[in-house]
Design a protein around this motif. Structure first.
Motif, PDB file in Angstrom:
ATOM      1  N   VAL A  21       6.917  -3.274   2.990  1.00  0.00           N
ATOM      2  CA  VAL A  21       6.835  -2.332   4.105  1.00  0.00           C
ATOM      3  C   VAL A  21       6.840  -3.059   5.447  1.00  0.00           C
ATOM      4  O   VAL A  21       7.362  -2.529   6.444  1.00  0.00           O
ATOM      5  CB  VAL A  21       5.600  -1.419   3.949  1.00  0.00           C
ATOM      6  CG1 VAL A  21       4.304  -2.165   4.238  1.00  0.00           C
ATOM      7  CG2 VAL A  21       5.718  -0.167   4.812  1.00  0.00           C
ATOM      8  N   GLU A  22       6.323  -4.275   5.493  1.00  0.00           N
ATOM      9  CA  GLU A  22       6.401  -5.043   6.746  1.00  0.00           C
ATOM     10  C   GLU A  22       7.832  -5.451   7.044  1.00  0.00           C
ATOM     11  O   GLU A  22       8.272  -5.410   8.204  1.00  0.00           O
ATOM     12  CB  GLU A  22       5.500  -6.275   6.662  1.00  0.00           C
ATOM     13  CG  GLU A  22       4.034  -5.970   6.886  1.00  0.00           C
ATOM     14  CD  GLU A  22       3.205  -7.228   7.045  1.00  0.00           C
ATOM     15  OE1 GLU A  22       2.532  -7.366   8.081  1.00  0.00           O
ATOM     16  OE2 GLU A  22       3.222  -8.070   6.130  1.00  0.00           O
ATOM     17  N   GLU A  23       8.563  -5.871   6.020  1.00  0.00           N
ATOM     18  CA  GLU A  23       9.975  -6.213   6.227  1.00  0.00           C
ATOM     19  C   GLU A  23      10.755  -4.989   6.680  1.00  0.00           C
ATOM     20  O   GLU A  23      11.663  -5.086   7.526  1.00  0.00           O
ATOM     21  CB  GLU A  23      10.561  -6.766   4.937  1.00  0.00           C
ATOM     22  CG  GLU A  23       9.980  -8.113   4.521  1.00  0.00           C
ATOM     23  CD  GLU A  23      10.373  -8.514   3.103  1.00  0.00           C
ATOM     24  OE1 GLU A  23      10.270  -9.711   2.783  1.00  0.00           O
ATOM     25  OE2 GLU A  23      10.775  -7.628   2.316  1.00  0.00           O
ATOM     26  N   THR A  45       4.574  -1.193  -0.884  1.00  0.00           N
ATOM     27  CA  THR A  45       3.339  -1.232  -0.083  1.00  0.00           C
ATOM     28  C   THR A  45       2.233  -1.842  -0.938  1.00  0.00           C
ATOM     29  O   THR A  45       2.350  -1.922  -2.162  1.00  0.00           O
ATOM     30  CB  THR A  45       2.919   0.184   0.343  1.00  0.00           C
ATOM     31  OG1 THR A  45       2.570   0.938  -0.835  1.00  0.00           O
ATOM     32  CG2 THR A  45       4.036   0.902   1.084  1.00  0.00           C
ATOM     33  N   GLY A  46       1.157  -2.263  -0.298  1.00  0.00           N
ATOM     34  CA  GLY A  46       0.070  -2.838  -1.080  1.00  0.00           C
ATOM     35  C   GLY A  46      -1.229  -2.899  -0.317  1.00  0.00           C
ATOM     36  O   GLY A  46      -1.255  -2.855   0.914  1.00  0.00           O
ATOM     37  N   PRO A 204      -0.719   1.785   1.461  1.00  0.00           N
ATOM     38  CA  PRO A 204       0.227   2.668   0.751  1.00  0.00           C
ATOM     39  C   PRO A 204       0.317   4.090   1.278  1.00  0.00           C
ATOM     40  O   PRO A 204       1.408   4.563   1.632  1.00  0.00           O
ATOM     41  CB  PRO A 204      -0.294   2.628  -0.688  1.00  0.00           C
ATOM     42  CG  PRO A 204      -0.900   1.266  -0.822  1.00  0.00           C
ATOM     43  CD  PRO A 204      -1.540   0.997   0.503  1.00  0.00           C
ATOM     44  N   LEU A 205      -0.806   4.822   1.351  1.00  0.00           N
ATOM     45  CA  LEU A 205      -0.725   6.247   1.650  1.00  0.00           C
ATOM     46  C   LEU A 205      -0.474   6.552   3.120  1.00  0.00           C
ATOM     47  O   LEU A 205      -0.085   7.677   3.449  1.00  0.00           O
ATOM     48  CB  LEU A 205      -1.993   6.964   1.175  1.00  0.00           C
ATOM     49  CG  LEU A 205      -2.288   6.916  -0.319  1.00  0.00           C
ATOM     50  CD1 LEU A 205      -3.387   7.909  -0.684  1.00  0.00           C
ATOM     51  CD2 LEU A 205      -1.042   7.180  -1.153  1.00  0.00           C
ATOM     52  N   LEU A 206      -0.673   5.591   4.009  1.00  0.00           N
ATOM     53  CA  LEU A 206      -0.338   5.828   5.414  1.00  0.00           C
ATOM     54  C   LEU A 206       1.172   5.785   5.635  1.00  0.00           C
ATOM     55  O   LEU A 206       1.659   6.232   6.681  1.00  0.00           O
ATOM     56  CB  LEU A 206      -1.040   4.815   6.316  1.00  0.00           C
ATOM     57  CG  LEU A 206      -2.544   5.021   6.478  1.00  0.00           C
ATOM     58  CD1 LEU A 206      -3.161   3.897   7.310  1.00  0.00           C
ATOM     59  CD2 LEU A 206      -2.854   6.372   7.110  1.00  0.00           C
ATOM     60  N   GLY A 286      -0.483  -1.543  -5.542  1.00  0.00           N
ATOM     61  CA  GLY A 286       0.778  -1.453  -4.814  1.00  0.00           C
ATOM     62  C   GLY A 286       1.567  -0.229  -5.227  1.00  0.00           C
ATOM     63  O   GLY A 286       1.630   0.088  -6.427  1.00  0.00           O
ATOM     64  N   LEU A 287       2.143   0.463  -4.255  1.00  0.00           N
ATOM     65  CA  LEU A 287       2.946   1.655  -4.530  1.00  0.00           C
ATOM     66  C   LEU A 287       4.375   1.434  -4.059  1.00  0.00           C
ATOM     67  O   LEU A 287       4.593   1.011  -2.915  1.00  0.00           O
ATOM     68  CB  LEU A 287       2.372   2.883  -3.815  1.00  0.00           C
ATOM     69  CG  LEU A 287       1.371   3.752  -4.590  1.00  0.00           C
ATOM     70  CD1 LEU A 287       0.149   2.951  -4.975  1.00  0.00           C
ATOM     71  CD2 LEU A 287       0.977   4.964  -3.774  1.00  0.00           C
TER      72      LEU A 287
END
Length: 399
Positions: A21-23, A45-46, A204-206, A286-287
């Motif tokens: 998600v950062e990438e 995500t994690g 993850p959920l954000l 991680g999702l």
């Protein structure tokens, strides 16, 4: 744009484009949402943070003669035994309480040991001492049992966690005049420090604020193994107030998770202890988020400056505590936040580094074709209210 079946086909062929998600956020800043959505198939995500509403289901297998266990201790930690004869549930926050263990007053570490530590040791393959007391019946004549168990000598050993992955949380501070020992760790008096637990924009959920992608049956990374979303979590509160980007301003959605602990790695499942509060469990989760359309990327592009959490004063011993307003995760991650004209030191309870590593390891699993995505079989309800127990005053009045 895509279906999960199409993405899984690319994963199987090892041609899927996967970003943490950062990438993904960096890619959006450079190429924009539309172009990124065309190029990326999966976002990982994690998080790695304390998740105290966790525990393990264990089936020991029957003894000879058989025993119907009614009390059981694993390394001195009480396991719940009020269902099948040799089925147990070991809660992550259960403390050592076996009498002979507590009498070892010269070993303070034994008093800090809890269910989370036993779960970690079982995952690591270490031996665990079991002591059980049974209810004698015609079909279960054995009154007691002692043995040593390991991960490989028990039938089932899986995590069933009633509440994990809080979608946002609080920032804890202490406006009082003495130190407080809380589930966020020590809070120093007179606003000397602030502690937050959610890793913010990588959480993850954000990145799926309306839970459009995550549901019952979603396959996930859980403790270094494969797990699944089993249900909504306890204290699931999706009706929390939200910003215009749909992210909540405080604790909101939660998930119940399940996964085979025999597949897990102790790197991602670690027992921990909070001084004067008790034991807990640090857990890596991680999702994967499938890029089915542009909106997925738009939601995942959210930055720490666009996410907020409430600053809560733990010195007031009530369910609803006063707050010092909202603060952004960008401010929290800077290391200092403003409270009443004062710059207060802030630190995360979650490991930001290991949260990133969870997302990276899940990315590698997908790229190597070891992990495919699953269709959810049902959505997580988004209309749950939060029902408190406010009967204390009425009870006192009746007495």
């Amino acid at each position: 744009m895509r279906t999960i079946a199409e993405i899984n086909d690319k994963i199987t062929k090892k041609s899927a484009v996967v970003c943490t998600v950062e990438e993904l956020k960096a890619r959006v800043a450079e190429a924009g949402i539309s172009q990124t959505a065309k190029e990326v198939d999966v976002i990982t995500t994690g998080t790695f943070e304390p998740m105290e509403s966790s525990g393990a289901i264990i089936n020991l297998g029957h003894t000879d003669p058989p025993i119907k266990i009614r009390s059981c201790w694993l390394d001195g930690v009480l396991a719940y035994s009020g269902f099948g004869a040799v089925d147990l549930y070991l809660g992550a926050t259960q403390s050592v309480d076996y009498p002979s263990t507590l009498e070892a007053g010269d070993d303070p570490e034994s008093k800090e040991r809890g269910g989370g530590h036993v779960i970690e040791d079982l995952i690591a393959g270490k031996p665990i001492q079991l002591r059980a007391v049974g209810q004698v019946t015609d079909c279960y004549p054995r009154p007691s049992f002692e043995t040593t168990i390991t991960r490989d000598t028990i039938n089932q050993f899986y995590l069933y966690n009633p509440r994990n992955l809080y979608q946002n949380f609080i920032v804890g501070v202490n406006g009082g005049d003495r130190p407080l020992y809380t589930y966020l760790g020590p809070l120093q008096p007179r606003l000397a420090n602030a502690v937050y637990s959610n890793p913010g924009a990588i959480s993850p959920l954000l990145n799926d604020p309306d839970l459009q992608l995550i549901g019952i049956g979603t396959r996930i990374f859980l403790g270094g193994g494969i797990g699944y979303v089993a249900w909504e979590g306890t204290q699931h509160f999706p009706l929390q107030k939200r910003l215009s980007n749909q992210t909540p301003i405080g604790p909101a959605a939660t998930l119940a998770l399940v996964g085979d602990a025999k597949q897990m790695n102790r790197r991602w499942v670690r027992g921990c202890y909070f001084k004067n509060y008790g034991p807990s469990l640090m857990l890596g989760v991680g999702l994967p988020l499938p890029v089915l359309h542009e909106e997925v990327v738009e939601k995942c592009a959210v930055q720490d400056k666009d996410l907020v959490a409430p600053i809560v004063d733990f010195s007031i011993p009530r369910r609803v505590r006063p707050t010092f307003g909202l603060v952004s995760y960008a401010q929290l991650k800077s290391g200092r936040i403003p409270i009443e004209g004062k710059q207060v030191r802030a630190a995360p309870l979650a490991s930001i580094y290991l949260s990133r590593q969870v997302a990276l390891e899940l990315k590698q699993w997908i790229q190597e074709g070891k992990f495919t995505l699953s269709e959810r079989v049902a959505a997580i309800p988004m209309d749950r209210s939060f029902l408190p127990q406010d009967r204390w005053g009425a009870t006192i009045a009746l007495e």
